[in-house]
Enzyme design. Structure first.
Site, short mmCIF file in Angstrom:
data_model
loop_
_atom_site.label_atom_id
_atom_site.label_comp_id
_atom_site.label_asym_id
_atom_site.label_seq_id
_atom_site.Cartn_x
_atom_site.Cartn_y
_atom_site.Cartn_z
N THR A 173 -2.41 0.69 -6.43
CA THR A 173 -0.98 0.75 -6.77
C THR A 173 -0.29 1.75 -5.87
O THR A 173 -0.76 2.88 -5.73
CB THR A 173 -0.80 1.20 -8.23
OG1 THR A 173 -1.59 0.38 -9.06
CG2 THR A 173 0.66 1.10 -8.65
N SER A 226 3.56 3.49 -5.02
CA SER A 226 4.99 3.62 -5.31
C SER A 226 5.70 4.15 -4.07
O SER A 226 6.55 3.48 -3.51
CB SER A 226 5.22 4.54 -6.51
OG SER A 226 4.79 3.92 -7.70
N GLY A 227 5.36 5.38 -3.66
CA GLY A 227 6.03 5.96 -2.50
C GLY A 227 5.11 6.20 -1.32
O GLY A 227 5.54 6.62 -0.25
N GLY A 228 3.80 6.01 -1.50
CA GLY A 228 2.84 6.13 -0.41
C GLY A 228 2.65 7.55 0.12
O GLY A 228 2.21 7.74 1.24
N GLY A 274 6.42 7.06 -9.29
CA GLY A 274 5.13 6.59 -9.78
C GLY A 274 4.04 7.61 -9.60
O GLY A 274 3.38 8.03 -10.57
N TYR A 317 -1.83 17.09 -4.65
CA TYR A 317 -2.23 17.37 -3.27
C TYR A 317 -3.68 16.93 -3.10
O TYR A 317 -4.56 17.73 -2.80
CB TYR A 317 -2.06 18.86 -2.95
CG TYR A 317 -0.61 19.34 -2.97
CD1 TYR A 317 0.45 18.43 -2.86
CD2 TYR A 317 -0.30 20.69 -3.08
CE1 TYR A 317 1.77 18.87 -2.87
CE2 TYR A 317 1.02 21.14 -3.09
CZ TYR A 317 2.05 20.22 -2.98
OH TYR A 317 3.34 20.67 -2.98
C1 LIG Z 1 6.05 15.06 2.18
C2 LIG Z 1 5.52 15.29 0.80
C3 LIG Z 1 6.21 16.13 -0.06
C4 LIG Z 1 5.75 16.37 -1.36
N1 LIG Z 1 6.44 17.22 -2.18
C5 LIG Z 1 6.00 17.46 -3.44
C6 LIG Z 1 6.69 18.34 -4.32
O1 LIG Z 1 7.71 18.92 -3.98
N2 LIG Z 1 6.19 18.54 -5.56
C7 LIG Z 1 5.06 17.90 -5.99
O2 LIG Z 1 4.65 18.11 -7.15
N3 LIG Z 1 4.38 17.06 -5.19
C8 LIG Z 1 4.83 16.84 -3.91
N4 LIG Z 1 4.13 15.99 -3.10
C9 LIG Z 1 2.92 15.33 -3.63
C10 LIG Z 1 3.33 14.04 -4.34
O3 LIG Z 1 3.96 14.34 -5.56
C11 LIG Z 1 2.10 13.19 -4.61
O4 LIG Z 1 1.49 12.85 -3.39
C12 LIG Z 1 2.47 11.91 -5.37
O5 LIG Z 1 1.28 11.33 -5.85
C13 LIG Z 1 3.20 10.94 -4.48
O6 LIG Z 1 3.66 9.84 -5.20
P1 LIG Z 1 3.99 8.47 -4.45
O7 LIG Z 1 4.30 7.47 -5.48
O8 LIG Z 1 4.98 8.74 -3.38
O9 LIG Z 1 2.58 8.18 -3.73
P2 LIG Z 1 1.56 6.95 -3.78
O10 LIG Z 1 0.70 7.18 -2.57
O11 LIG Z 1 2.27 5.66 -3.88
O12 LIG Z 1 0.72 7.18 -5.09
C14 LIG Z 1 -0.06 8.34 -5.32
C15 LIG Z 1 -1.12 8.08 -6.38
O13 LIG Z 1 -0.53 7.61 -7.59
C16 LIG Z 1 -0.92 6.27 -7.88
N5 LIG Z 1 0.27 5.55 -8.30
C17 LIG Z 1 1.40 5.33 -7.57
N6 LIG Z 1 2.28 4.66 -8.28
C18 LIG Z 1 1.74 4.45 -9.49
C19 LIG Z 1 2.21 3.79 -10.66
N7 LIG Z 1 3.41 3.24 -10.71
N8 LIG Z 1 1.39 3.73 -11.73
C20 LIG Z 1 0.16 4.28 -11.68
N9 LIG Z 1 -0.33 4.92 -10.61
C21 LIG Z 1 0.46 5.01 -9.52
C22 LIG Z 1 -1.51 5.75 -6.59
O14 LIG Z 1 -2.45 4.73 -6.84
C23 LIG Z 1 -2.12 6.99 -6.00
O15 LIG Z 1 -3.35 7.25 -6.62
C24 LIG Z 1 4.57 15.74 -1.80
C25 LIG Z 1 3.88 14.88 -0.93
C26 LIG Z 1 4.34 14.66 0.36
C27 LIG Z 1 3.58 13.75 1.29
#
Ligand SMILES: Cc1cc2nc3c(=O)[nH]c(=O)nc-3n(C[C@H](O)[C@H](O)[C@H](O)COP(=O)(O)OP(=O)(O)OC[C@H]3O[C@@H](n4cnc5c(N)ncnc54)[C@H](O)[C@@H]3O)c2cc1C
Ligand SMILES: *[C@@H]1O[C@H](CO)[C@@H](O)[C@H](O)[C@H]1NC(C)=O
Ligand SMILES: *[C@@H]1O[C@H](CO)[C@@H](O)[C@H](O)[C@H]1NC(C)=O
Ligand SMILES: *[C@@H]1O[C@H](CO)[C@@H](O)[C@H](O)[C@H]1NC(C)=O
Ligand SMILES: *[C@@H]1O[C@H](CO)[C@@H](O)[C@H](O)[C@H]1NC(C)=O
Ligand SMILES: *[C@@H]1O[C@H](CO)[C@@H](O)[C@H](O)[C@H]1NC(C)=O
Ligand SMILES: *[C@@H]1O[C@H](CO)[C@@H](O)[C@H](O)[C@H]1NC(C)=O
Length: 537
Positions: free
Chosen positions: A103, A105-107, A178, A479
């Site tokens: 899954t 959401s934002g990668g 997500g 992280y």
């Molecule tokens: C540039 C950058 C800045 C960041 N800044 C912060 C910050 O300020 N504060 C903070 O706390 N964290 C921060 N993070 C960390 C971030 O919160 C995590 O990496 C978070 O998991 C990203 O969510 P995503 O949906 O974008 O990622 P994704 O890669 O889409 O998902 C991350 C994980 O969650 C799972 N997942 C995604 N969507 C769902 C869903 N709908 N249901 C169930 N599981 C799901 C995925 O399978 C994967 O295991 C940052 C990361 C980056 C790269």
């Protein structure tokens, strides 16, 4: 003891299917589930490796180029649901045809587990980028946000309606809901209002059987687990109902840098003793970087940038700083007043001209574009690091390989000290002075050997061991760091091995997460390299 039928299910939970069969069968299943065999609507929904847009859709939200290489294992199909029923159909059909499902959401996942898999073949991705509605209810001070929405979309939507409401979301505008709420989620307001996960009051969630659940129908155990238990373990979160919080119309930001020659070491050392004394309406942090003097390595130095966002006016902040941290010498000239949403732009280093940039999920600051690959780690600090600890760190930061390293020190304290460790799965509460996140970035093409950077990071992490939390050495699941524990040879996360990283991320909450996982997904359909395992694995 454990019922025999669960063991039976586990034994039969890894069907072997050839990719071609699972692929076509899967597509047929999806078409018929959607009640449509119209190929044009399917083509907007499903991308196979043969689709012309496959690569652009796959790479659209990959935030770590370390996982875009010719040898990266790519998904057989990417499904981009436009409707909740498409998510249900995807779960049903991947299960039926022996495809594993990731899954996204934002990668932003640091290890890419939402879109690459070294050990699952074949696998599919369900990418929620199109499920991103944001519905702000100013009167009741709540919002419903779909998982594919990025942080900036909520910040923007709130700012359109109110200058005094906000959400305790991420520092970066592009993180999606997500994964963020699944991690706990901290940002500018967390010392006053807690994590994003602490402010979730309801959710819409699809379980392994394809049922849509809300808080009431999923029950308090599962509702607890999905708010910080790490994404990708329990099912697919569709949307979240979050509480909005109050902020003043004007907030104040400052950012001031000191090099080693300007006493950065002493200031940093001192900061550790006073940072938790700042009021909870303040977000004090430090970024450690090095100057980029390519001319002569001897001229490089470490730079400590002291940042603060304060929920109040500059004329309140200056005396506060002079009282608690006079050594830094903050004056009114260092301060900038603005609205909360503007502070998100400033802190995120986004161009401040127009708020619309918050809606742009492909916008990245030039630094990230220049060095798109990274390795990161995190630590929690419970007693001040002695000066000698920092002095030993500097030569490592000044090694030529570490030109694009940054360490972020985020002050804890405030309400984080008061919320119990078991309130949600995120356990890093009372007793933490600050968290460090370490990042080293590079551009893959320039130097094929990313191992140089990764080894450098591991070496620094080893060096830090005596100064940081231990037993367990805690880490933030947001992280993600696959170095924290080994998987079995087939990549599966056995309970015994998972408890190594599991306790670092979740401390004693890990056991409750495993129990809930065993209840809601005993066959371990939702899995990745660091997903919560059921007991029998
Ligand atoms: C540039 C950058 C800045 C960041 N800044 C912060 C910050 O300020 N504060 C903070 O706390 N964290 C921060 N993070 C960390 C971030 O919160 C995590 O990496 C978070 O998991 C990203 O969510 P995503 O949906 O974008 O990622 P994704 O890669 O889409 O998902 C991350 C994980 O969650 C799972 N997942 C995604 N969507 C769902 C869903 N709908 N249901 C169930 N599981 C799901 C995925 O399978 C994967 O295991 C940052 C990361 C980056 C790269
Ligand atoms: C769609 O499938 C149905 C049977 O499932 C079939 O009768 C119909 O002709 C198909 N339509 C198209 C356009 O292929
Ligand atoms: C593929 O991408 C192009 C350009 O971005 C776009 O015009 C087209 O509609 C896309 N096709 C599909 C099937 O998504
Ligand atoms: C650094 O600290 C020393 C002693 O505390 C002081 O004398 C000196 O002026 C400081 N230097 C700067 C640049 O602040
Ligand atoms: C360092 O500076 C040089 C020269 O200005 C520039 O070419 C290079 O990209 C910079 N490196 C980083 C990592 O910023
Ligand atoms: C680097 O430092 C040396 C002395 O250590 C000095 O001579 C030289 O001018 C410096 N170069 C730059 C670019 O600052
Ligand atoms: C979003 O940002 C990208 C990258 O900077 C840019 O190319 C694109 O034009 C922007 N989109 C909009 C709608 O502004």
């Amino acid at each position: 003891m454990f019922p025999a039928f669960l063991i039976f299910l586990f034994l039969f939970s890894w069907p072997i299917t050839s990719s071609a069969n699972s692929h076509e069968g899967f597509l047929r299943c999806l078409s018929s589930s959607l009640g449509s065999n119209d190929s044009s609507s399917i083509s907007r929904l499903v991308y196979t490796q043969r689709s012309s847009n496959y690569t652009s859709v796959l790479e659209s939200t990959i935030h770590n180029s370390r996982f875009i290489t010719p040898t990266s294992h790519r998904p057989l199909v990417i499904v981009t649901p436009l409707h909740v029923s498409h998510v249900q159909a995807t779960i049903r059909c991947t299960k039926k045809h022996g495809l594993q499902l990731r899954t996204r959401s934002g990668g932003h996942d640091f290890e890419g587990v939402s879109y690459v898999s070294e050990w699952e073949a074949p696998f599919a991705i369900v990418d929620l980028a199109n499920l991103r509605s944001v519905d702000v209810d100013v009167e009741n001070e709540v919002a419903w946000v779909q998982s594919g929405a990025i942080m900036g979309e909520l910040y923007y939507a709130i700012a359109q309606k109110s200058r005094t409401l906000a959400f305790p979301g991420a520092l970066c505008h592009g993180v999606a809901f997500g994964g963020f709420i699944s991690s706990g989620g901290y940002g500018l307001l967390f010392r006053k209002y807690g994590l994003a996960a602490d402010n979730v009051v309801d959710a819409e969630f699809v379980d392994v059987k394809g049922r849509i659940l809300n808080r009431k129908s999923m029950g308090e155990d599962l509702f607890w687990a999905i708010r910080g238990g790490g994404g990708g373990s329990f099912g697919i979160a569709l949307s979240w109902k979050v509480k909005l919080v109050r902020v003043p119309e004007i907030v104040t930001v400052f950012s001031t840098s000191r090099t080693l020659e300007q006493n950065a070491t002493q200031l940093l050392h001192r900061w550790q003793y006073i940072t938790n004394q700042f009021p909870d309406g303040m977000f004090p942090s430090i970024t450690l970087t090095t100057t980029n003097t390519t001319v002569d390595d001897r001229n490089r130095t470490v730079v400590a940038t002291f940042n603060t966002m304060y929920l109040g006016r500059a004329n309140e902040l200056v005396p506060l700083m002079q009282n608690v941290f006079p050594e830094l010498g903050i004056t009114i000239q260092d301060c900038n007043e603005m609205s909360f949403v503007e502070s998100i732009l400033v802190v995120g280093l986004l161009p401040p001209e127009n708020l619309e940039i918050l809606l742009n999920r492909s916008y990245r600051i030039s630094y990230l574009v220049a060095t798109p690959s990274f390795k990161a780690k995190s630590d929690y600090i419970k007693k001040p690091i002695p000066e000698i600890g920092f002095l030993g760190m500097w030569p490592q930061l000044l090694e030529p390989v570490a030109r694009t390293v940054s360490l972020s020190l985020a002050s804890y304290g405030g309400i984080m000290d008061e919320i119990p460790e078991s309130a949600v799965p995120f356990p890093h509460r009372n007793g933490n002075i600050y968290e460090i996140s370490y990042t080293i970035r590079w551009r893959e093409e320039e130097n094929a050997d990313s191992e140089i950077y990764i080894s450098w990071m591991r070496k620094l992490y080893d060096y830090m061991a005596p100064f940081v939390s231990n037993s367990p050495r805690e880490a933030y699941v947001g992280y993600r760091d696959l170095d924290l524990g080994e998987n079995d040879e087939d990549g599966h996360t056995s309970y015994a091995r998972a408890s190594v990283w599991g306790r670092k991320y979740f401390k004693n909450n890990f056991d409750r997460l495993v129990k809930i996982k065993t209840m809601v997904d005993p066959e371990n359909f939702f899995r990745h390299e660091q997903s919560i395992p059921p007991y029998f694995s």
